[in-house]
Scaffold this active site. Structure first.
Site, PDB file in Angstrom:
ATOM      1  N   LYS A 182       0.852  -1.184   0.000  1.00 28.03           N
ATOM      2  CA  LYS A 182       0.000   0.000   0.000  1.00 28.03           C
ATOM      3  C   LYS A 182       0.887   1.232   0.000  1.00 28.03           C
ATOM      4  O   LYS A 182       1.727   1.412   0.875  1.00 28.03           O
ATOM      5  CB  LYS A 182      -0.877   0.045   1.254  1.00 28.03           C
ATOM      6  N   GLY A 234       6.341   3.943   9.149  1.00 28.46           N
ATOM      7  CA  GLY A 234       5.511   5.121   9.381  1.00 28.46           C
ATOM      8  C   GLY A 234       5.625   5.578  10.817  1.00 28.46           C
ATOM      9  O   GLY A 234       6.624   5.329  11.496  1.00 28.46           O
ATOM     10  N   SER A 235       4.584   6.243  11.294  1.00 28.59           N
ATOM     11  CA  SER A 235       4.632   6.848  12.628  1.00 28.59           C
ATOM     12  C   SER A 235       4.403   5.790  13.717  1.00 28.59           C
ATOM     13  O   SER A 235       3.824   4.730  13.465  1.00 28.59           O
ATOM     14  CB  SER A 235       3.554   7.922  12.735  1.00 28.59           C
ATOM     15  N   GLY A 239       1.888   2.674  13.712  1.00 26.38           N
ATOM     16  CA  GLY A 239       2.580   1.397  13.925  1.00 26.38           C
ATOM     17  C   GLY A 239       1.913   0.598  15.032  1.00 26.38           C
ATOM     18  O   GLY A 239       1.728  -0.625  14.928  1.00 26.38           O
ATOM     19  N   GLU A 256       9.230   0.039  11.104  1.00 27.92           N
ATOM     20  CA  GLU A 256      10.260   1.089  10.997  1.00 27.92           C
ATOM     21  C   GLU A 256       9.569   2.376  11.378  1.00 27.92           C
ATOM     22  O   GLU A 256       8.745   2.901  10.623  1.00 27.92           O
ATOM     23  CB  GLU A 256      10.785   1.175   9.558  1.00 27.92           C
ATOM     24  N   CYS A 290      12.801  10.122   9.221  1.00 31.63           N
ATOM     25  CA  CYS A 290      12.749   9.405  10.491  1.00 31.63           C
ATOM     26  C   CYS A 290      14.106   9.521  11.170  1.00 31.63           C
ATOM     27  O   CYS A 290      14.216   9.503  12.380  1.00 31.63           O
ATOM     28  CB  CYS A 290      12.406   7.947  10.238  1.00 31.63           C
ATOM     29  N   GLU A 387       9.244  13.928  17.988  1.00 33.97           N
ATOM     30  CA  GLU A 387       9.605  13.996  16.566  1.00 33.97           C
ATOM     31  C   GLU A 387       8.818  15.144  15.921  1.00 33.97           C
ATOM     32  O   GLU A 387       7.601  15.223  16.059  1.00 33.97           O
ATOM     33  CB  GLU A 387       9.241  12.672  15.889  1.00 33.97           C
TER      34      GLU A 387
END
Ligand code: NAD
Length: 483
Positions: A182, A234-235, A239, A256, A290, A387
């Site tokens: 996706k 992703g975030s 996640g 990740e 990231c 972040e």
């Protein structure tokens, strides 16, 4: 020309064919340099995920039994297909991500190198099958095989679309897994080339499937019963949702996730090298990394000199559209991200933090944020702890390397870190003690396909790239018999 990719009617690739997505949304593809709509594409939906997952399931047995050498040929075909489309892919990333040309080129080159690298590893798999183990006493012999885990669901973000997808597709296909990927709803175009290339190189139908779309597609993908692993980038917030969706089936996940990474500059560091590493670590891709080293931890003794040089270079950074001459930093990719970053900057200013340069938006259309530095940031402030995913650096001073290490590790994240020092052994001693998956010493961030990528602590689960990326898609089987 990029226009060919921008005008896509069909954005769902299942069972080797392009199809019109059946999702509820028509996605707007935005040019962040202007805020204008570049194109509209039909998103896929849950029904497309189901079809894609079934196609991946059907293709699995044949692909698993295809030799590593043959799979390698297909992977090299992907590398060549990307190479021949480089001009288009670079332009789409300049248009849709706002990446300066050089950064867009680096991304395409990275994806090409990743496919070539995993082609070599796929070839190596053939030779390493059925490794013999003579068990103690000699009564039994074991044979150890590595087998693909099965069809894999993949979810990727928007900041390095071609790269994050290559880091998943290449090792998975090399291992013998089939996949449904996706793409991000923010950057839905670039990864569609993988479907075009799959047709061009005659990849067996269903080995790679793509469903373009947003959260609805991601949710369907993380719940699809056909998958035997979910690989997510992703975030942390999403996640965690993916882990939750997968947990009733107890499937492996690789995650990740985010970071709030440190860059440590010791007292003996070369100032120019430090400025290069700091700027590359927080302003590359407009800070939407990231791996952004967004916490500068510098020895007190050189802080004034370093901050002066850093501020001067930051003020001179050419920010603009990737299509303007000399642009070094582009806009933020999405309007939501731009608003979030500007809001965090405003909060920090209203809390009285010392903003020594930047600190707001440019007075022009598009999602342009000034490269921003906050000096002497308290360690309990959001700007220091969370972040930001934008061009915002927070600084602090320390009196020793020991203190620098303690401050560097005082975070829930553990993705990367950087050390700048005049003495390699000293830098290495600091690097050894930073809790993170990748550390750079005296160099801006460079990632090779045979590096390891992934985090400690809350930055994720598992590693991508290198042999570790491949083994994430392999299971070990031991066959024991009488000698
Ligand atoms: P995000 O978590 O918002 O979205 C990531 C992907 O998940 C997108 O494709 C999105 O559509 C999908 N998604 C959204 N809701 C979902 C749900 N409920 N279930 C399943 N999928 C869902 O992240 P983003 O904003 O696209 O990317 C930025 C984040 O990604 C940052 O936190 C960054 O640190 C992280 N990131 C990490 C790495 C790494 O290698 N560690 C690399 C790039 C980005």
């Amino acid at each position: 020309m990029a226009e060919a990719l921008l005008e896509r009617e069909n954005t769902v690739f299942t069972g080797g064919q392009w199809k019109t997505g059946r999702g509820p949304e028509r996605l707007e593809v935005i040019d962040p340099s202007t805020g204008n709509v570049l194109s509209r594409v039909q998103a896929g939906g849950a029904e497309d995920v189901e079809k894609a997952a079934k196609a991946a399931m059907r293709a699995f047995d044949g692909w698993k039994r295809t030799s590593g050498a043959r799979r390698a040929e297909y992977l090299r075909g992907f590398a060549r297909g990307l190479q021949s489309r480089k001009t288009i892919l670079v332009r789409v990333q300049m248009h849709n991500n706002g990446k300066p040309r050089i950064e867009a080129e680096i991304d395409v080159d990275d994806a090409i190198a990743t496919f070539d690298y995993y082609a070599t590893l796929a070839e190596g798999l053939d030779a390493n099958q059925d490794a013999r183990v003579d068990h103690a006493g000699g009564a039994h012999v074991g044979l150890v095989r590595q087998e693909p885990v099965g069809p894999v669901g993949m979810i990727v973000p928007w900041n390095f679309p071609l790269v994050t997808s290559a880091w998943k597709i290449a090792p998975a296909l090399a291992a013998g897994c089939t996949a449904v990927m996706k793409t991000s709803e923010m950057t839905p175009l670039n990864e569609l080339v993988y479907g075009d290339i799959a047709i061009e190189i005659g990849l067996p139908a269903g080995v790679l499937n793509i469903v373009t779309g947003g959260a609805e597609v991601g949710i369907a993908l993380s719940r699809a019963p056909q998958f035997r692993k979910i690989s997510f980038t992703g975030s942390n917030m999403i996640g965690a949702k993916v882990m939750e969706a997968v947990s009733p089936r107890c499937l492996p996940v690789s995650l990740e996730l985010g970071g709030k990474s440190p860059i440590v500059v010791t007292a003996d560091a070369d100032i120019d090298t430090a400025v290069d590493c700091i700027m590359g670590g927080v302003f590359f891709n407009a800070g939407q990394m990231c791996s952004a080293t967004s916490r500068l931890i510098v020895d007190k003794s050189i802080e004034p000199e370093l901050i002066e040089a850093l501020t001067e270079r930051t003020r001179a950074l050419a920010v603009g559209s990737p299509f303007e001459d000399g642009t070094e930093m582009g806009p933020l990719t999405t309007s939501a991200q731009c608003h979030k970053v500007l809001w965090m900057i405003e909060e920090a200013k209203s809390d009285g933090l010392d903003c020594i340069t930047g600190g707001g938006a440019f007075d022009r259309d598009g999602h342009f944020v000034k490269p921003t530095i906050f000096r002497d940031v308290p360690h309990d402030h959001t700007i220091w702890r969370d972040e930001i995913f934008g061009p915002v650096l927070a600084t602090t001073t320390v009196s020793s390397d020991e203190e620098a290490i303690a401050v560097a590790n005082d975070t829930n994240y553990g993705l990367v870190g950087s050390v700048v020092s005049g003495d390699w052994s000293r830098a290495k001693a600091v690097a050894d003690r930073i809790e993170a998956g990748q550390i750079w010493i005296n160099t801006p961030q460079i990632v090779y396909p045979d590096s390891a990528w992934g985090g400690f602590k809350q930055s994720g689960i598992g590693r991508e790239l290198g042999p570790w990326g491949l083994s994430g898609y392999l299971g070990v089987k031991h066959i024991l018999s009488r000698a």
